[in-house]
Motif scaffolding. Structure first.
Motif, PDB file in Angstrom:
ATOM      1  N   ARG A 181       0.855  -1.189   0.000  1.00 51.70           N
ATOM      2  CA  ARG A 181       0.000   0.000   0.000  1.00 51.70           C
ATOM      3  C   ARG A 181       0.885   1.231   0.000  1.00 51.70           C
ATOM      4  N   ILE A 182       0.539   2.234  -0.808  1.00 55.72           N
ATOM      5  CA  ILE A 182       1.311   3.460  -0.813  1.00 55.72           C
ATOM      6  C   ILE A 182       1.066   4.205   0.503  1.00 55.72           C
ATOM      7  N   THR A 183       2.132   4.518   1.221  1.00 53.96           N
ATOM      8  CA  THR A 183       2.014   5.125   2.547  1.00 53.96           C
ATOM      9  C   THR A 183       2.657   6.506   2.644  1.00 53.96           C
ATOM     10  N   GLU A 184       3.515   6.863   1.670  1.00 53.95           N
ATOM     11  CA  GLU A 184       4.118   8.195   1.655  1.00 53.95           C
ATOM     12  C   GLU A 184       4.320   8.627   0.201  1.00 53.95           C
ATOM     13  N   ARG A 185       4.222   9.926  -0.018  1.00 53.59           N
ATOM     14  CA  ARG A 185       4.469  10.467  -1.357  1.00 53.59           C
ATOM     15  C   ARG A 185       5.100  11.846  -1.213  1.00 53.59           C
ATOM     16  N   GLU A 186       6.082  12.113  -2.083  1.00 56.80           N
ATOM     17  CA  GLU A 186       6.735  13.418  -2.059  1.00 56.80           C
ATOM     18  C   GLU A 186       5.899  14.446  -2.805  1.00 56.80           C
ATOM     19  N   SER A 187       5.769  15.619  -2.211  1.00 53.72           N
ATOM     20  CA  SER A 187       5.071  16.721  -2.840  1.00 53.72           C
ATOM     21  C   SER A 187       5.776  18.016  -2.445  1.00 53.72           C
ATOM     22  N   GLU A 188       6.192  18.793  -3.456  1.00 55.86           N
ATOM     23  CA  GLU A 188       6.894  20.062  -3.242  1.00 55.86           C
ATOM     24  C   GLU A 188       8.109  19.877  -2.328  1.00 55.86           C
ATOM     25  N   GLY A 189       8.843  18.783  -2.556  1.00 57.10           N
ATOM     26  CA  GLY A 189      10.085  18.539  -1.847  1.00 57.10           C
ATOM     27  C   GLY A 189       9.952  17.945  -0.471  1.00 57.10           C
TER      28      GLY A 189
ATOM     29  N   LYS B 161       3.133   9.555 -17.188  1.00 54.81           N
ATOM     30  CA  LYS B 161       2.926  10.884 -17.791  1.00 54.81           C
ATOM     31  C   LYS B 161       4.224  11.673 -17.870  1.00 54.81           C
ATOM     32  N   GLY B 162       5.308  11.125 -17.271  1.00 51.52           N
ATOM     33  CA  GLY B 162       6.579  11.815 -17.282  1.00 51.52           C
ATOM     34  C   GLY B 162       6.818  12.699 -16.077  1.00 51.52           C
ATOM     35  N   ASP B 163       5.901  12.654 -15.103  1.00 51.99           N
ATOM     36  CA  ASP B 163       6.049  13.466 -13.902  1.00 51.99           C
ATOM     37  C   ASP B 163       6.964  12.772 -12.903  1.00 51.99           C
ATOM     38  N   PRO B 164       7.856  13.526 -12.226  1.00 49.47           N
ATOM     39  CA  PRO B 164       8.721  12.899 -11.226  1.00 49.47           C
ATOM     40  C   PRO B 164       7.922  12.422 -10.027  1.00 49.47           C
ATOM     41  N   ILE B 165       8.282  11.255  -9.513  1.00 53.56           N
ATOM     42  CA  ILE B 165       7.592  10.724  -8.342  1.00 53.56           C
ATOM     43  C   ILE B 165       8.606  10.133  -7.368  1.00 53.56           C
TER      44      ILE B 165
END
Length: 242
Positions: free
Chosen positions: A137-145, A230-234
Motif C-alpha cells: 500500500r502506498i504510505t508516503e508520497r513526495e510533494s513540493e520537496g 505521464k513523465g512526472d517525477p515521483i
C-alpha cells in the motif's frame, strides 16, 4: 435468508453470498497456490494470488483494451477458494460480497469449477517467491520537496506483485468505487525496478510502455523513485499491507 448472486465480471464466475464481512487473512503456503496464473487468448485473463489477496483481470493484448478487473481477500483449503470482494470494475454493488468456489491444484494447473458445472484450466506463470512478492500500500508520497504520509482509509491504492507480474488498483472498499488499475510484468535487479505495462484502465495508449525506477527495499518499506507514465517525477514509499 441469504441472497445469492452470480458475479460475472468479465473475469471469473463466482457464487457469492451478499453478506458483508471481514475474513481472516489466511496465507496459502508458498509454492502452493500463490503466484500468477493465466488463461491465454485474446482477451487474456491473468490472476494474481499472494498473501491472502487476489486479482483477476481481463484485457486484450492485440489492439490493446482493458476490459475488467476484480479482487479481494482469499484463502485456499486445497479444494476451494473463499473470501470477499474488495473491488469489481464492473459491479460496485458486489464489493463486500463473500464467495466460495471449487478449485483444484495439480502441479502448474489450477482447475476452477463454476456453479453451472463448467470449468476452466488456469496455467501457472510464476510463484510468489521474489523479494517484492506481496501486497503493498502506498504510505508516503513526495510533494513540493517534502514527504507526506498517506494514512489507511477506505479509499486506498494497492500494488500486488508475484514473482514476475504486478498490478496496482485504486479502490474504495466501503463504497465500491473503482478509480483505476494497471499492470503487466516487472523486473527488480541491482536497485532498478522496471514495469512493462500490458493493461491500463485509464488510457490504453500506455500499453507497451516500460517505466524504470530506483528501487530500495528497506525491511517492509519499498522506496520507489522515478517518473510516472505521464513523465512526472515521483518519489513514493510503499509498505507491506497486512
Amino acid at each position: 435468508m441469504k441472497r445469492k448472486k452470480t458475479i460475472l465480471g468479465g473475469c471469473l464466475l463466482m457464487t457469492v453470498s451478499l453478506i458483508a464481512f471481514t475474513p481472516e487473512r489466511k496465507t496459502p503456503a508458498p509454492g502452493d497456490i500463490e503466484g500468477a496464473w493465466e488463461i491465454e487468448g485474446n482477451p487474456k485473463r491473468v490472476a494474481l494470488l499472494v498473501d491472502g489477496y487476489f486479482t483477476v483481470t481481463t484485457y486484450k493484448e492485440n489492439a490493446p483494451e482493458f476490459i475488467s478487473t476484480m479482487g479481494g481477500t482469499f484463502s485456499y483449503d486445497g479444494s476451494a477458494m473463499s473470501g470477499a470482494l474488495e473491488f469489481n470494475s464492473e459491479a460496485a454493488d458486489q464489493v463486500g460480497a463473500n464467495f466460495s468456489i471449487p478449485a483444484k491444484l495439480d502441479g502448474d494447473k489450477l482447475t476452477v469449477t463454476y456453479e453451472d458445472g463448467s470449468s476452466e484450466n488456469w496455467t501457472r506463470v510464476d510463484k510468489a517467491e521474489d523479494n517484492l512478492s506481496g501486497v503493498w500500500r502506498i504510505t508516503e508520497r513526495e510533494s513540493e520537496g517534502e514527504m507526506h504520509d498517506i494514512p489507511l482509509r477506505a479509499r486506498r491504492t494497492l500494488k500486488i506483485l508475484t514473482g514476475t507480474r504486478f498490478q496496482w488498483a485504486a479502490i474504495n472498499v466501503e463504497t465500491g468505487e473503482f478509480s483505476g488499475t494497471g499492470g503487466g510484468t516487472y523486473t527488480f535487479e541491482n536497485g532498478k525496478y522496471t514495469e512493462n505495462i500490458e493493461f491500463f484502465s485509464r488510457d490504453n495508449s500506455r500499453v507497451g510502455m516500460s517505466l524504470s525506477f530506483e528501487g530500495d527495499l528497506q525491511n517492509d518499506n519499498w522506496h520507489h523513485k522515478g517518473k510516472s507514465s505521464k513523465g512526472d517525477p515521483i518519489y513514493e514509499v510503499w509498505s507491506r499491507f497486512e
